[in-house]
Enzyme design. Structure first.
Site, PDB file in Angstrom:
ATOM      1  N   ASN A   9       0.864  -1.177   0.000  1.00 53.27           N
ATOM      2  CA  ASN A   9       0.000   0.000   0.000  1.00 53.27           C
ATOM      3  C   ASN A   9       0.901   1.228   0.000  1.00 53.27           C
ATOM      4  O   ASN A   9       1.456   1.593   1.029  1.00 53.27           O
ATOM      5  CB  ASN A   9      -0.894  -0.035   1.262  1.00 53.27           C
ATOM      6  N   TRP A  10       1.034   1.823  -1.176  1.00 49.63           N
ATOM      7  CA  TRP A  10       1.959   2.967  -1.289  1.00 49.63           C
ATOM      8  C   TRP A  10       1.372   4.256  -0.737  1.00 49.63           C
ATOM      9  O   TRP A  10       2.053   5.272  -0.680  1.00 49.63           O
ATOM     10  CB  TRP A  10       2.355   3.175  -2.755  1.00 49.63           C
ATOM     11  N   LYS A  11       0.069   4.236  -0.440  1.00 50.38           N
ATOM     12  CA  LYS A  11      -0.603   5.447   0.044  1.00 50.38           C
ATOM     13  C   LYS A  11      -0.347   6.590  -0.941  1.00 50.38           C
ATOM     14  O   LYS A  11      -0.285   6.340  -2.142  1.00 50.38           O
ATOM     15  CB  LYS A  11      -0.142   5.766   1.476  1.00 50.38           C
ATOM     16  N   HIS A  98      -9.657   1.135   4.883  1.00 44.07           N
ATOM     17  CA  HIS A  98      -8.368   1.355   5.551  1.00 44.07           C
ATOM     18  C   HIS A  98      -8.577   2.358   6.685  1.00 44.07           C
ATOM     19  O   HIS A  98      -9.374   3.290   6.563  1.00 44.07           O
ATOM     20  CB  HIS A  98      -7.341   1.885   4.538  1.00 44.07           C
ATOM     21  N   GLU A 100      -6.971   4.817   7.666  1.00 44.51           N
ATOM     22  CA  GLU A 100      -6.786   6.234   7.301  1.00 44.51           C
ATOM     23  C   GLU A 100      -8.043   6.771   6.626  1.00 44.51           C
ATOM     24  O   GLU A 100      -8.412   7.932   6.808  1.00 44.51           O
ATOM     25  CB  GLU A 100      -5.546   6.389   6.405  1.00 44.51           C
ATOM     26  N   GLU A 170      -5.425  -4.650  10.733  1.00 46.39           N
ATOM     27  CA  GLU A 170      -4.422  -3.599  10.892  1.00 46.39           C
ATOM     28  C   GLU A 170      -4.708  -2.809  12.169  1.00 46.39           C
ATOM     29  O   GLU A 170      -5.507  -1.847  12.143  1.00 46.39           O
ATOM     30  CB  GLU A 170      -4.455  -2.651   9.689  1.00 46.39           C
ATOM     31  N   GLY A 176       2.291   2.637  10.668  1.00 47.34           N
ATOM     32  CA  GLY A 176       3.231   3.738  10.488  1.00 47.34           C
ATOM     33  C   GLY A 176       3.911   4.195  11.762  1.00 47.34           C
ATOM     34  O   GLY A 176       4.527   5.256  11.803  1.00 47.34           O
ATOM     35  N   SER A 216       3.335  -1.718  10.391  1.00 50.54           N
ATOM     36  CA  SER A 216       4.786  -1.750  10.621  1.00 50.54           C
ATOM     37  C   SER A 216       5.446  -3.090  10.275  1.00 50.54           C
ATOM     38  O   SER A 216       6.407  -3.491  10.929  1.00 50.54           O
ATOM     39  CB  SER A 216       5.117  -1.340  12.061  1.00 50.54           C
ATOM     40  N   GLY A 237       2.866  -0.885   4.288  1.00 49.60           N
ATOM     41  CA  GLY A 237       2.928   0.516   3.882  1.00 49.60           C
ATOM     42  C   GLY A 237       4.368   0.946   3.678  1.00 49.60           C
ATOM     43  O   GLY A 237       4.979   0.673   2.645  1.00 49.60           O
ATOM     44  N   GLY A 238       4.930   1.577   4.688  1.00 51.10           N
ATOM     45  CA  GLY A 238       6.271   2.167   4.598  1.00 51.10           C
ATOM     46  C   GLY A 238       7.331   1.261   3.994  1.00 51.10           C
ATOM     47  O   GLY A 238       8.092   1.678   3.101  1.00 51.10           O
TER      48      GLY A 238
HETATM   49  P1  PGA Z   1       2.756   0.611   7.621  1.00 50.98           P
HETATM   50  O1  PGA Z   1       1.284   0.785   6.961  1.00 50.98           O
HETATM   51  O2  PGA Z   1       3.313  -0.676   7.082  1.00 50.98           O
HETATM   52  O3  PGA Z   1       3.522   1.808   7.162  1.00 50.98           O
HETATM   53  O4  PGA Z   1       2.557   0.563   9.100  1.00 50.98           O
HETATM   54  C1  PGA Z   1       0.444  -0.301   6.781  1.00 50.98           C
HETATM   55  C2  PGA Z   1      -0.858   0.142   6.189  1.00 50.98           C
HETATM   56  O5  PGA Z   1      -1.350   1.233   6.512  1.00 50.98           O
HETATM   57  O6  PGA Z   1      -1.468  -0.574   5.375  1.00 50.98           O
END
Ligand code: PGA
Length: 261
Positions: A9-11, A98, A100, A170, A176, A216, A237-238
């Site tokens: 997930n590159w956001k 998600h 967010e 999640e 994050g 994470s 994500g990251g």
């Molecule tokens: P993260 O994000 O790996 O940066 O914690 C995961 C996500 O939001 O899907």
């Protein structure tokens, strides 16, 4: 046996050029990892280019996902993209709910359910995200919250449909933040989620549905998370923003299938 699935997930990262460059670098790194489903979820603008690049270069096992969609087919919804448009561009999966989106864009369980059902109707596999906040965990509300998110988010689905979707656990406090859930903590939740799916749909649906973990995930902790029986992959994500780092996580998930044999 459930096939592991690892999604990036590159956001809101990577423009079109960066997304294509990443994909060219990344795809050969996982070309031999045939036991894992690999998914890239770039921003909207890069979706068709990624589909084309993967097809042209013969990496047909890597699928492309959207991070968001609207539930309606078309209409006066300025700024939105429909599932039909995504499908026409070769997109196979979509993230739904998600944290967010829930927190920053006020998405509700009911809206998430509409999108989930619309995605299935359009032939796009939803990756339905659930997870508790730190406050909810600390006040012992984790399972209550997750139960509600699953009950409402997946309402109206048939057991067969549930078997074919992806659920992503999640924990909001792990996204994050660098605070990954321990493998045992995550697995306990995954087992409970599966029990909920079994109660709400059927045992077969619960056993077939892939439940992946996100929050994470990094190359250094992926292998340990993947050893847990109810963790079927990862939403990253990251650590998915660098091709080598994401490829390492995919490799860790492939180990899961080798060890299980
Ligand atoms: P993260 O994000 O790996 O940066 O914690 C995961 C996500 O939001 O899907």
């Amino acid at each position: 046996m459930r096939r592991p699935l690892v999604a990036a997930n590159w956001k809101m990262h990577k423009n079109l050029k960066e997304a294509v460059a990443y994909t060219r670098q990344f795809a050969p790194l996982v070309a031999n990892l045939s036991e894992v489903d690999v998914v890239l979820a770039p921003p909207f603008l890069a979706l068709p280019a990624l589909v084309d690049t993967l097809k042209r270069e013969g990496h047909t096992r890597i699928q492309v996902a959207a991070q968001h969609s609207h539930a309606e087919r078309h209409g006066a919804f300025t700024g939105e993209v429909s599932l039909g448009m995504l499908r026409a561009s070769g997109v196979k999966l979509v993230l739904v709910g998600h944290s967010e989106r829930r927190r920053l864009f006020h998405e509700t369980d009911t809206g998430i359910n509409e999108k989930t059902r619309a995605a299935i109707a359009e032939g796009i596999i939803p990756i339905v995200c659930v997870g508790e906040t730190l406050e909810e965990r600390e006040s012992n509300k984790t399972f209550e919250v997750l139960k509600r998110q699953i009950r409402l988010g997946l309402a109206g689905l048939s057991p067969d449909q549930v078997a074919a979707i992806i659920v992503a656990y999640e924990p909001v406090w792990a996204i994050g933040t660098g605070h990954v859930a321990t493998p045992k903590q995550a697995n306990t939740v995954h087992t409970r989620l599966r029990q909920q799916l079994s109660a709400q749909f059927s045992l077969e649906a619960a056993q077939a549905c892939r439940i992946i973990y996100g929050g994470s995930v990094k190359p250094s902790n992926a292998a340990e998370l993947m050893t847990e029986p109810d963790i079927d992959g990862a939403l990253v994500g990251g650590a998915s923003l660098e091709p080598a780092s994401f490829a390492e996580i995919v490799l860790a998930s492939q180990q899961k299938t080798i060890e299980d044999v």
